[in-house]
Design an enzyme around this catalytic site. Structure first.
Site, mmCIF file in Angstrom:
data_model
loop_
_atom_site.group_PDB
_atom_site.id
_atom_site.type_symbol
_atom_site.label_atom_id
_atom_site.label_comp_id
_atom_site.label_asym_id
_atom_site.label_seq_id
_atom_site.Cartn_x
_atom_site.Cartn_y
_atom_site.Cartn_z
ATOM 1 N N LYS A 1 -7.240 8.994 -12.069
ATOM 2 C CA LYS A 1 -6.064 8.929 -12.526
ATOM 3 C C LYS A 1 -5.107 8.185 -12.039
ATOM 4 C CE LYS A 1 -1.908 10.775 -10.894
ATOM 5 N NZ LYS A 1 -0.930 9.860 -12.380
ATOM 6 N N HIS A 2 -5.289 7.127 -12.898
ATOM 7 C CA HIS A 2 -4.336 6.132 -12.120
ATOM 8 C C HIS A 2 -2.513 6.223 -12.086
ATOM 9 C CE1 HIS A 2 -4.151 2.014 -11.049
ATOM 10 N NE2 HIS A 2 -5.117 1.821 -12.200
ATOM 11 N N GLU B 1 -6.318 6.705 2.128
ATOM 12 C CA GLU B 1 -5.502 5.431 2.158
ATOM 13 C C GLU B 1 -4.218 4.920 1.784
ATOM 14 O OE1 GLU B 1 -3.855 2.306 2.677
ATOM 15 O OE2 GLU B 1 -4.691 1.596 0.845
ATOM 16 N N LEU B 2 -3.160 5.762 2.872
ATOM 17 C CA LEU B 2 -1.820 5.410 2.717
ATOM 18 C C LEU B 2 -0.608 4.865 3.619
ATOM 19 C CD1 LEU B 2 -2.467 9.437 3.938
ATOM 20 C CD2 LEU B 2 -2.491 8.242 1.360
ATOM 21 N N GLU C 1 7.805 2.016 6.213
ATOM 22 C CA GLU C 1 7.076 1.078 5.110
ATOM 23 C C GLU C 1 8.084 -0.063 4.741
ATOM 24 O OE1 GLU C 1 3.869 2.212 3.130
ATOM 25 O OE2 GLU C 1 2.610 0.211 3.128
ATOM 26 N N CYS D 1 -0.417 -2.498 1.056
ATOM 27 C CA CYS D 1 -0.784 -1.474 1.768
ATOM 28 C C CYS D 1 -0.716 -2.401 3.768
ATOM 29 C CB CYS D 1 -1.666 -0.049 2.565
ATOM 30 S SG CYS D 1 -3.445 -0.946 1.546
HETATM 31 P P1 NDP Z 1 2.462 7.067 -5.039
HETATM 32 O O1 NDP Z 1 1.880 7.390 -3.631
HETATM 33 O O2 NDP Z 1 3.586 8.293 -5.616
HETATM 34 O O3 NDP Z 1 1.516 6.869 -6.219
HETATM 35 C C1 NDP Z 1 0.075 6.826 -5.795
HETATM 36 C C2 NDP Z 1 -1.047 7.629 -6.796
HETATM 37 O O4 NDP Z 1 -0.402 9.099 -6.220
HETATM 38 C C3 NDP Z 1 0.087 7.627 -8.467
HETATM 39 O O5 NDP Z 1 -1.019 7.997 -9.203
HETATM 40 C C4 NDP Z 1 0.390 9.111 -8.504
HETATM 41 O O6 NDP Z 1 0.784 9.418 -9.502
HETATM 42 C C5 NDP Z 1 0.411 10.218 -7.592
HETATM 43 N N1 NDP Z 1 1.109 10.864 -7.139
HETATM 44 C C6 NDP Z 1 2.162 10.743 -6.272
HETATM 45 N N2 NDP Z 1 2.412 11.788 -6.374
HETATM 46 C C7 NDP Z 1 1.342 13.085 -6.194
HETATM 47 C C8 NDP Z 1 1.264 14.341 -5.624
HETATM 48 N N3 NDP Z 1 1.591 14.717 -5.154
HETATM 49 N N4 NDP Z 1 0.460 14.590 -6.200
HETATM 50 C C9 NDP Z 1 -0.932 13.638 -6.287
HETATM 51 N N5 NDP Z 1 -1.167 12.825 -6.109
HETATM 52 C C10 NDP Z 1 0.520 12.110 -6.568
HETATM 53 O O7 NDP Z 1 2.945 5.388 -4.924
HETATM 54 P P2 NDP Z 1 4.415 5.323 -5.264
HETATM 55 O O8 NDP Z 1 4.184 4.166 -6.691
HETATM 56 O O9 NDP Z 1 5.921 6.402 -5.535
HETATM 57 O O10 NDP Z 1 5.023 4.130 -4.170
HETATM 58 C C11 NDP Z 1 5.775 4.657 -2.835
HETATM 59 C C12 NDP Z 1 5.276 4.472 -2.445
HETATM 60 O O11 NDP Z 1 4.064 4.654 -1.482
HETATM 61 C C13 NDP Z 1 5.492 2.816 -2.054
HETATM 62 O O12 NDP Z 1 6.679 2.894 -1.478
HETATM 63 C C14 NDP Z 1 4.450 2.643 -0.544
HETATM 64 O O13 NDP Z 1 5.108 2.762 1.062
HETATM 65 C C15 NDP Z 1 3.544 3.026 -0.338
HETATM 66 N N6 NDP Z 1 2.364 2.966 -1.736
HETATM 67 C C16 NDP Z 1 1.385 2.455 -0.941
HETATM 68 C C17 NDP Z 1 0.408 2.047 -1.800
HETATM 69 C C18 NDP Z 1 -0.829 1.549 -0.376
HETATM 70 O O14 NDP Z 1 -1.238 0.720 -0.988
HETATM 71 N N7 NDP Z 1 -1.388 1.972 -0.421
HETATM 72 C C19 NDP Z 1 0.212 1.337 -3.076
HETATM 73 C C20 NDP Z 1 1.344 2.669 -4.002
HETATM 74 C C21 NDP Z 1 1.858 2.730 -2.848
HETATM 75 P P3 NDP Z 1 2.253 9.273 -10.826
HETATM 76 O O15 NDP Z 1 2.468 7.554 -10.829
HETATM 77 O O16 NDP Z 1 2.018 9.491 -11.914
HETATM 78 O O17 NDP Z 1 3.553 9.355 -10.035
#
Ligand code: NDP
Length: 457
Positions: free
Chosen positions: A158-159, A232-233, A362, A266
């Site tokens: 699920k991208h 990995e958050l 972050e 990250c």
């Molecule tokens: P998200 O965490 O929202 O998105 C990452 C993935 O998770 C996407 O596939 C998204 O789907 C999915 N997702 C989002 N919410 C849920 C949920 N409640 N349950 C299940 N899946 C979910 O990241 P964002 O793109 O909104 O970025 C926001 C912040 O997250 C950034 O500013 C950064 O701080 C952090 N981030 C960290 C990353 C890392 O490498 N650790 C990478 C990206 C973001 P969909 O796209 O459909 O919403």
């Protein structure tokens, strides 16, 4: 969020995609289960050959694939090409070393447990769901998929909704490489439908890379279903500069470590903690180089920093920096780009205090927070004063001091005199709010395996 390619360099929607309906998701889950039974019966040699084929295809298709990444999320074309090359290397690494990492391990003296022989073996779990982010649209997925497929698991991706072309490319890549149909598939669904997939009995485990709220929600569903989860958050990695450091190298690396991937990594260095004895010299060099970065069209070979991937991401940066300035921080701002693209100038924030949001949160973009430390202990205390714990970087030529930081930093990794990079050969992951579990290397490939203990008399 609609599933669409919106070019961050222009802000224009280039392509939209239909979500998979419930029947299509069901079809793909069934196929994943079938494929995982087929995969389980194949040899490591066979899976290795398919991974090598995938690496070959990626290399043949490198240029068009790199352009997809740049168009969908704005990374510079040179970094997009590097990402494709890294994926090919990662696929080959697990193809060549995966079998050894998963080899049976005998107990030397089985008589102590009353057995004739006793050993452990790694077996695949079955279909694993991977919820992945947009920042490294290929690498984040490949670092899950290569070890998971080598171990004999099926993958369901699920991208992120803003990188659908990358998601569909990956969907076709593994099938074209020879893997059984269904061994690796993309689910074109929004975040709201992830919970239902995790709860499906055919999905055996889940991994997520992304934000903390997304991680908490996925972990809660996986916990309720008693399913293995790896998270990995993200992080707010410290980059610590001590008086004995090579300051020229430290400053140049600090810039690269902050603006890698337009600052959206990250493991980008986010908090620059500088000993007061070298503060002025280091910060002057750092600010000058941040200010000299070329910001602009990510398809232009000369660009150092492209746009922020999403409009919301840029808004977050604007708000974080405004909050800091209002509370007394000073900002030195680099090149701004006019027009509709989601550009954000490289920015260095000084005089930052713990009352500001940037101190705790972050910053996902080219914004560096600089903090002054009175001595090495103070530097370590600031570095650990965070809810995150992904990686860290410390700069010193004093071995004893380096050892103190290696032991004292609360993080999943410490890089001494270098920037954090994820290597297929090294485990990767965080502690505290940065995540659970490890990706990559032997530890990563074993996360989605059943470690079976065998006792025979
Ligand atoms: P998200 O965490 O929202 O998105 C990452 C993935 O998770 C996407 O596939 C998204 O789907 C999915 N997702 C989002 N919410 C849920 C949920 N409640 N349950 C299940 N899946 C979910 O990241 P964002 O793109 O909104 O970025 C926001 C912040 O997250 C950034 O500013 C950064 O701080 C952090 N981030 C960290 C990353 C890392 O490498 N650790 C990478 C990206 C973001 P969909 O796209 O459909 O919403």
């Amino acid at each position: 969020m609609a599933i669409a390619t919106t070019n961050p360099a222009t802000g224009r929607v280039e392509r939209t995609f239909e979500e998979h309906d419930a029947a299509e998701v069901e079809r793909r889950l069934q196929l994943a289960e079938q494929a995982s039974w087929e995969l389980r019966r194949t040899s490591y040699a066979q899976r290795s050959a398919w991974l090598h084929a995938a690496a070959g295809l990626l290399e043949e298709e490198a240029e068009q694939t790199a352009r997809i990444l740049t168009t969908e999320m704005g990374k510079t074309i040179s970094q997009a090409r590097a990402e494709v090359a890294k994926c090919a290397k990662g696929l080959r690494f697990y193809a060549d070393h995966g079998a050894a990492m998963l080899a049976d391990s005998p107990l030397d003296d089985a008589s102590v447990v009353g057995a004739e022989r006793a050993w452990t073996r790694y077996e695949p779990l079955g279909p694993v769901l991977a919820v992945m982010p947009w920042n490294y649209p290929l690498w984040q997925v490949v670092r899950f998929a290569a070890p998971a497929l080598m171990a004999g698991n099926a993958g369901l991706l699920k991208h992120a909704s803003n990188v659908p072309q990358a998601a569909l490319y990956l969907d076709s890549l593994f099938e074209r490489s020879g893997f059984p149909s269904g061994a690796f598939q993309t689910l074109m669904i929004g975040a709201a439908r992830v919970d239902g997939v995790i709860r499906d009995h055919r999905v055996r485990a889940v991994t997520l890379t992304g934000s903390e709220p997304a991680g908490r929600s996925v972990a809660a569903a996986a916990g309720a279903e008693v399913k293995k989860v790896v998270l990995e958050l993200g992080g707010a990695d410290p980059f610590i500069v001590l008086p004995s450091a090579d300051l020229d190298r430290a400053a140049a690396t600090a810039v690269a470590a902050r603006v890698v991937n337009n600052g959206q990594s990250c493991i980008a260095a986010k908090r620059f903690i500088v000993h007061q004895d070298v503060y002025d010299e280091f910060v002057a060099a750092f600010v000058k180089q941040m200010g000299g970065l070329r910001v602009g069209d990510p398809l232009d070979e000369a660009t150092d920093v492209g746009p922020i991937a999403t409009e919301a991401g840029r808004r977050d940066l604007v708000e974080l920096v405004a909050d800091a300035i209002e509370a007394g921080a000073t900002a030195t701002v680099g090149q701004t780009v006019p027009g509709d693209g989601w550009y954000y100038p490289p920015t260095v924030l000084e005089d930052v205090t713990d009352r500001m949001r940037v101190y705790r949160e972050e910053t996902f973009g080219p914004v560096a927070t600089v903090l002054r430390a009175t001595d090495a202990d103070h530097a370590l205390a600031i570095a650990n004063d965070t809810s995150f714990g992904l990686s860290s970087s410390v700069w010193t030529s004093d071995q004893e001091e380096a050892d103190r930081f290696i032991a004292g930093l609360e993080a999943g990794a410490v890089f001494v005199n270098g920037m954090t990079i994820s290597y297929p050969e090294l485990p990767f992951g965080g502690i505290k709010d940065s995540g659970i579990g490890r990706e990559l290397a032997a530890e990563g490939i074993r996360e989605f395996c059943n470690l079976k203990t065998v006792w025979t008399a």
